[in-house]
Design an enzyme around this catalytic site. Structure first.
Site, PDB file in Angstrom:
ATOM      1  N   VAL A  75       3.573   3.157   3.963  1.00 18.09           N
ATOM      2  CA  VAL A  75       2.722   4.245   3.506  1.00 18.09           C
ATOM      3  C   VAL A  75       3.338   5.016   1.901  1.00 18.09           C
ATOM      4  O   VAL A  75       3.491   5.346   2.025  1.00 18.09           O
ATOM      5  CB  VAL A  75       1.908   4.845   3.904  1.00 18.09           C
ATOM      6  N   THR A  76       2.490   4.626   0.374  1.00 20.99           N
ATOM      7  CA  THR A  76       2.562   5.432  -0.604  1.00 20.99           C
ATOM      8  C   THR A  76       1.326   5.870  -1.258  1.00 20.99           C
ATOM      9  O   THR A  76      -0.013   4.547  -1.180  1.00 20.99           O
ATOM     10  CB  THR A  76       3.643   4.879  -1.657  1.00 20.99           C
ATOM     11  N   TYR A  77       1.269   6.530  -2.545  1.00 21.94           N
ATOM     12  CA  TYR A  77      -0.376   6.415  -3.071  1.00 21.94           C
ATOM     13  C   TYR A  77       0.315   6.149  -4.577  1.00 21.94           C
ATOM     14  O   TYR A  77       1.699   6.298  -4.977  1.00 21.94           O
ATOM     15  CB  TYR A  77      -0.743   7.941  -3.390  1.00 21.94           C
ATOM     16  N   HIS A  78      -0.481   5.379  -5.568  1.00 23.70           N
ATOM     17  CA  HIS A  78      -0.476   5.105  -6.804  1.00 23.70           C
ATOM     18  C   HIS A  78      -1.484   5.745  -7.368  1.00 23.70           C
ATOM     19  O   HIS A  78      -2.446   5.161  -6.838  1.00 23.70           O
ATOM     20  CB  HIS A  78      -0.494   3.633  -7.378  1.00 23.70           C
ATOM     21  N   SER A 138       8.834   7.166  -5.631  1.00 23.88           N
ATOM     22  CA  SER A 138       9.766   6.369  -4.286  1.00 23.88           C
ATOM     23  C   SER A 138       9.926   4.401  -4.489  1.00 23.88           C
ATOM     24  O   SER A 138       9.873   4.643  -5.743  1.00 23.88           O
ATOM     25  CB  SER A 138       7.297   5.908  -3.085  1.00 23.88           C
ATOM     26  N   GLY A 140      10.417   0.775  -3.306  1.00 29.25           N
ATOM     27  CA  GLY A 140       9.978  -0.456  -1.849  1.00 29.25           C
ATOM     28  C   GLY A 140       9.988  -1.976  -2.193  1.00 29.25           C
ATOM     29  O   GLY A 140       9.313  -2.210  -3.601  1.00 29.25           O
ATOM     30  N   GLY A 151       9.223  -2.482  -6.203  1.00 30.10           N
ATOM     31  CA  GLY A 151      10.028  -1.614  -7.359  1.00 30.10           C
ATOM     32  C   GLY A 151       9.366  -0.272  -7.319  1.00 30.10           C
ATOM     33  O   GLY A 151       9.897   0.296  -5.438  1.00 30.10           O
ATOM     34  N   LEU A 152       9.501   0.610  -7.876  1.00 30.51           N
ATOM     35  CA  LEU A 152       9.675   1.898  -7.515  1.00 30.51           C
ATOM     36  C   LEU A 152       8.164   2.783  -8.139  1.00 30.51           C
ATOM     37  O   LEU A 152       7.598   1.953  -9.082  1.00 30.51           O
ATOM     38  CB  LEU A 152      11.038   2.584  -8.802  1.00 30.51           C
ATOM     39  N   CYS A 169       5.314   7.640   2.755  1.00 30.52           N
ATOM     40  CA  CYS A 169       6.802   6.924   3.618  1.00 30.52           C
ATOM     41  C   CYS A 169       6.849   7.095   4.800  1.00 30.52           C
ATOM     42  O   CYS A 169       7.394   6.996   5.206  1.00 30.52           O
ATOM     43  CB  CYS A 169       7.747   7.109   2.383  1.00 30.52           C
TER      44      CYS A 169
END
Length: 217
Positions: A75-78, A138, A140, A151-152, A169
């Site tokens: 998991v990540t945040y945008h 980050s 993925g 991507g990044l 992550c």
């Protein structure tokens, strides 16, 4: 043989799901003659859960949507103020391995931050880019038909608080940091302009063609 032209698409701020589906469509419909592209974008607040993600790492999403996606990682945040770059590359054609692509992406961020006298580094066991044990970028990816997408995400000048609603992550207590507080690029546009240069050089592209928005489908 690698096409040495890279098309850069500047998308501004766009909804995550619409860009994700556009990436899938481009990858699914491209052929051996399709150009390689780099999509530069910001997203409204959203958590994305990668294929390795576990629900227990999403602690308290609140009113921020959670989207299950088809990239690697967890998991990540945008959110606004974060530079997101999606390399849509035919790595089979250019004979770049997946690990090599990841290394190039990480190194492009490290090289870009070095221009601002920031000592950033990658970790072998935890993809992304770090400064003093804090994560600034980050990563993925997904590879389909020998082509990359996703991507990044580079934290530039954003509200980092939503990262505390997750284990970024999959790492509990991982501290995030952003370019602005490190003395790096102060805006997403500045960061994007600099990263395009370092990434395209590492990947071997000699000509860059810039576009506003997505191509008509």
């Amino acid at each position: 043989m690698q096409d040495t032209t890279l098309h850069i698409r500047h998308l501004g701020q766009q909804d995550y799901e619409s860009v994700w589906h556009a990436m899938q469509h481009y990858t699914d419909t491209r052929n051996s003659d399709s150009p390689d592209e780099l999509w530069i974008v910001e997203h409204p607040p959203v958590f994305t859960q990668g294929q390795a993600g576990k629900s227990e790492h999403i602690l308290n999403p609140g009113d921020i949507p959670v989207i299950q996606v088809d990239r690697g990682g967890q998991v990540t945040y945008h959110g606004p103020g974060q530079l997101v770059v999606y390399p849509l590359l035919d790595i089979k054609r250019s004979k770049i391995g997946v690990r090599q692509l990841v290394t190039h992406i990480e190194q492009s961020i490290i090289d870009m931050l070095a221009k601002y006298d920031i000592n950033a580094y990658a970790k072998a066991d935890a993809p992304g880019v770090y400064v003093d044990e804090r994560k600034v970028a980050s990563l993925g990816l997904r590879i389909r038909k020998g082509c990359s997408f996703h991507g990044l995400a580079l934290n530039v000048d954003m509200d980092l608080a939503p990262f505390r609603r997750i284990n970024p992550c999959g790492y509990a207590g991982l501290e995030m940091v952003q370019c602005k507080e490190l003395g790096g690029p102060q805006t997403v546009i500045e960061a994007g302009d600099q990263l395009i240069i370092t990434l395209s050089q590492l990947l071997g592209y000699q000509q860059l063609v810039h576009h506003q928005g997505l191509a008509a489908s």
